[in-house]
Every structure is written in C-alpha cells, then in structure tokens.
Design an enzyme around this catalytic site. Sequence first.
Site, mmCIF file in Angstrom:
data_model
loop_
_atom_site.group_PDB
_atom_site.id
_atom_site.type_symbol
_atom_site.label_atom_id
_atom_site.label_comp_id
_atom_site.label_asym_id
_atom_site.label_seq_id
_atom_site.Cartn_x
_atom_site.Cartn_y
_atom_site.Cartn_z
ATOM 1 N N ASP A 93 33.727 43.993 47.074
ATOM 2 C CA ASP A 93 34.978 43.587 47.695
ATOM 3 C C ASP A 93 35.811 44.863 47.836
ATOM 4 O O ASP A 93 35.572 45.841 47.125
ATOM 5 C CB ASP A 93 35.683 42.569 46.800
ATOM 6 C CG ASP A 93 37.076 42.234 47.297
ATOM 7 O OD1 ASP A 93 37.213 41.938 48.489
ATOM 8 O OD2 ASP A 93 38.019 42.280 46.484
ATOM 9 N N ASP B 46 37.084 41.090 42.322
ATOM 10 C CA ASP B 46 38.174 40.989 41.349
ATOM 11 C C ASP B 46 38.016 39.796 40.424
ATOM 12 O O ASP B 46 38.777 39.639 39.478
ATOM 13 C CB ASP B 46 39.535 40.955 42.049
ATOM 14 C CG ASP B 46 39.693 39.747 42.974
ATOM 15 O OD1 ASP B 46 38.903 38.801 42.862
ATOM 16 O OD2 ASP B 46 40.615 39.760 43.798
ATOM 17 N N ASP C 160 37.020 36.063 44.466
ATOM 18 C CA ASP C 160 35.609 36.241 44.804
ATOM 19 C C ASP C 160 34.675 35.452 43.901
ATOM 20 O O ASP C 160 33.482 35.748 43.840
ATOM 21 C CB ASP C 160 35.253 37.736 44.730
ATOM 22 C CG ASP C 160 36.001 38.541 45.766
ATOM 23 O OD1 ASP C 160 36.007 38.131 46.935
ATOM 24 O OD2 ASP C 160 36.583 39.569 45.404
#
Length: 669
Positions: free
Chosen positions: A357, A562, A566
């Site tokens: 991410d 995180d 996610d």
Amino acid sequence: MPKPVSGQDDIVRKETETEVSESGEEKEMPPEKKLLQIVISAGLLLAAFIITRVIRGIPLWGQLLIFLLPYLLAGFDVIGEAVEKAGEGEIFSEDLLMCIATAGALLIGFIPGGKAEFAEAVFVMLFFQIGELFETIAEGRSERAITGLMDIRPDMANIERDGEIVSVSADSVSIGDTVVVRPGEKIPVDGIVASGSSSLDTVALTGESSPRAVRPGTEVYSGCVNLQSPLYIRAEKTAGQSTASKILELVKTSGEKKSKSERFITKFARVYTPVVVGAAVVTSLVPPLVSGHFVSNFAEWLLRALTFLIVSCPCALVISVPLAFFGGIGRASKNGILVKGSSFIDALSRADIAVFDKTGTLTKGVFKVTLVHPMENEKKDTVLSVSGDELLHLAAHVERYSTHPIATSLKEAYGRDREKDDGCQVSDVKEIAGQGIEAVVNGRKVAVGNEKMMRNTGADFKPCSEPGTIIHVAVDGKYAGHIHIDDVEKEDALTAVSDLKAVGVRKTVMLTGDLDSTAKRVAKDLHIDEFRSELLPADKVDEVTKLLDERKNGGSLIFAGDGINDAPVLARADVGIAMGAMGSDAAIEAADVVLMDDKPSKIAAAIRLAKRTKRIATENIVFAIAVKIFILMLAAIGRCPMWLAVFGDTGVMILCVLNSARLLGWGKY
C-alpha cells in the site's frame, strides 16, 4: 527427555527454577542440577571402570551391581519419563527406546556368546544426558529471547484519585483514570498524555533504541519506559486490551501455526521410529533363526538390534527443527517484528512478489508542503506579486478554522505560533464544496482552493504539472500563486525496496487509491517495478488475486499495509504484514506479521531472518537423516560400535541444537 519445542506457549509458561509446578506436573531439571548429575555420574562411571579393571575375578553380576549405581544416577529421570509416557500410550518415545537399548546392553553379557557392555551402557545414558543438557541450555536461551517480552507489562500502576497517588494492580485501571508514570517506570496501559513532557524508551515494542519524545496529546502505549519527567496519562484502554497484552498473547499463540518443516518432522517421526523398532526386532530374531544356531548367534544380533534402537531416536529432528523456528520467531520479536507462527516464517522465506500500500506504508501518511510558487516580481495586472512567505501567510489564515489534513499542512508550514500572534483579522469564512475556502483577511478577499475555484473567481491562474495536491491562492480576484502539497516518502522506503530485491524478491508492486500522477512519482522515486492507482479497497483485493497467479517456483506473495483499511488484502495475501501497527487492534488481528514501528525496511530484515531460519532447519533435517541412515547401514552389517551409535543419536542432536542456537546469537539486522 524433555518434550520437543512445540511453540512459544510451552516455553513461556515453563518454570525452570523448580522441578515441579504448582499443579504437580513434572518439570524439566534446571541445567545446573543436570550438569551436577552428569559430573557425579561420570565420576562414578570412571570409578566403576577402574575397580573392575584393578580387581580381578569379580563375577558378572557383581560388575553389574557396580555399574548399576552410575547408570541409575545418570538415567533415573529418563527412566521415570519413559515409564510415564508408556503409561500415557506413547510407546515409541525416545526415552523408552534409550532405556530398552541401555538395559539390553547391561544384560547382554549374561546371554550365551554375549560380551559384557556395562561401561558402554552407562556411557550411552551419560552421553544422552549431555545431549539433554545442551538442549536445555539452547531452550533457555531461546526462552529468554521470548520471555524478555514478559517484562514489558508492569503488574502495578500509580493512579491519581482525589488528589492523591495510589498504587493499584494494573488490571484494575479503568478507562478514563489518570495514570502517573515516574521516570524509570513502564507505562501500564495505553493512553494519551494529559500533562507532562518526556521521552520514552520503546525498544520492547519496536526494537528501536532511539527515545521517542512525547507531550500532552501524544498517544502512548503500554510497555514503553518513561525516561525523564513524570507523565500524567489518561487511560484509553484497560490492561487486558493494551498493546503489551496483545503482543504477549500473540507471542504465546504463535507456536500453534506450524511450518511445513515441523509438520514433516512430526509425520516422519511418527512413521520412522516404529519402523526402525520393528527392524531392530527383526534383526535380533530372524538372522539367528535362519542361521540354525539361534543360541550362539543371538547375542551378536541382539547387540546390532540395540544399536538400531539407539540410532533410531529422532531427538535431533523433533527438537532442533522446532527450536530453529522458535529461535527465529524469538529473534524477530526482540527487534519489533512479531510473527504469528512458524508457517509464516516458512512463507516469508519463499517471498517472490512484494506488494505495498502507499499511504502509511511507503509514505508517512501526513500531508506536507513541498513547494511554494508565488507570483513574486510578476508585472501583469491580473496577478498579485507576493513572496513565498506571504503566500503561505494568506493560505494559512484562510484555513485557520479547518481541520482538514491539507489545512493542517498549510498551518504547519507557515507556523502556528506566527499565525496566532501576527494580529491579522479573518472573517466571512466560507467553504465551497469541491473547490476550497474563501475568507476576508485584513479586508482583502482571499480564495484558497483548486483550479475550479480559480476559474469561478476569475483569477488568471497558472496550471502546475507537478504530481500531488495543488492549492491555488487568489486575492481580490488576482492570482497570487500556488502551493504544492504531497505525502512524504519515509526515509527508509527506497532502502526497503532495494533490500527486498537483494534478498530475492522478484517483483515489487504498489497499490494505492491516489491519483495516477502521484502514484507514478512515488513508484519512480522508490524504483518500484509496477503500480496500480485510483483503487478502491475491493480493487486492491482483485489486483492481489491476479498477482497471486504470477508467483513462480513455489514462491509466496507478501502484502504490506497499514492493517486497518487494508485488512481484506492482508488476509488475501500469503503473508500479510501490518506496518506501523503499534496500538492498532485491526492490524494485530488481520496481519500475519506485525511490525511494531512504521519502517518498511524491516520487511527485508524479516525475510532475511526467515531464510536463515529455514536454511538452518533444512541443514538439521538433511544432516540428521543422512548420518542416521549411514550408521544404521553400518549397524546392519555389524560394523557399528556402540559409541558410534551414541553419536548417531545424541551427538547428532547436540550438533543440530547448536546449529539452531546460532539464530539466537544473530544480532540486530
């Protein structure tokens, strides 16, 4: 023989200071007593050997009695464990096999054609105990690597009640209580600093030695040590809900998820030991019967069968392989990397594709002013010539009352203290949806927003091609300039990506919901192979599913996020890694690996450690099986002395345990 290392829960709860727990369950003998047992037994063995050599004519049963004393002293606990396991139905335990083999060696001299093996029998049991000693020491080191975490959660807490400070059990602290933490004390529960400024030692949680500065409003976590001044902390969680408690529970249960290597060893030992025992029985009976001279040949073949039993003990495998994975998990924990089970060590060692991410993983997730482009020294009538400082000054005042992250970044860039003390009058603040904010600053109408706002204002704005968020500023309809705001890359993000390549990751991919231009810039800066932009959470799951099909040669896909937004992707990947998860419940629950700080460079460190752990476990498996097969072949043809059989069992176990223990000495990475 102690039980094989099955996971952190077994080790964490072990009390090595006593031989019997409160429940009455027999515990492992402390290494100091074990060493004393070995030394005294060895002394008695030497004395028995000298006596039987110096004094001639001692009958065979008399020699047996002389050697029986050091034998029983050396093996009383092994005999007790063997009887206990046999009573529980565990017939093929290594303890029982060792007892049968050594008892047979003690008695073989009484069989016609047999040769007395009294000293050899005692030596086998003695060397077996030496192997146990090495195992106990290695387990102790591994235990300390884990149980050091037990100290992160204090038992007592100081709370403020009616103006007085009262010491209470940490478990009795309630949400909203004011907890007082003096210098040198550990924070008992998660909370927010109400008053006081200090610095914290977070090494127990993050593995990082650099102190962390805290002030009123800062979130703090249980397990951190206050270093300087007293802190008054408002409790936000109870002790059971705190970060330290979650870490301890995670560590305790991490042994439940076994690696492929550990599952293989369990199945192997379950089949291997009975097969070898059956082979030993066949070896002792069939050849003498076939030869037609059973009585005269039985002793020779019985000795070979006893050698079979000694070599067959799978101690080296059932102890050293789990110990290697346990040591790897313990070493990672000491450095702020929490792995939820050895199966994920296995998967990490095969990492082929690394997916990230962007926000909060590769970048800090905090907006920051990166460029200021004022219309300074411009002569056009449609623009207002201002300096960069004046441009920030106007933008910060218009955004004074906004809590949006962009507004916060503008105020931080200008300086909150300057904004409050410069005497400017701000009025008629109006937010225009999808455009920006207008306000009157010292009598001038200032518009701060996007290109659409500039068009509606009639300002002759200058477009900016830089990726990121562009904030334009106009004063009384005249264009004053624009400010570039962007999420800042973490200091170690570039190193993290390059390190992943160095440890064998074939492809790196970034998934983000940000604009394509921003994603392209970050991917280029960090040398990421591929990126996907403007994704919704469901889109990220779809992208990871596609990438799973691109894995090669049994490799795995790891995803770092995180741990909150996610969570679905963390669950879909082979290994989900939560970044910066200190204090995040969602991260600890969703991820397979939790990094207790926000450094992506620790992903490569975790993979390096996983590869080293897997390599050591594989070395133990190959070495132990190869040596045992070789010695068993020698035993089958009568070319294996009993001392070599002892090496095939206990000697190999010691070498494998020492090999696994190398992980515990592997420094910070």
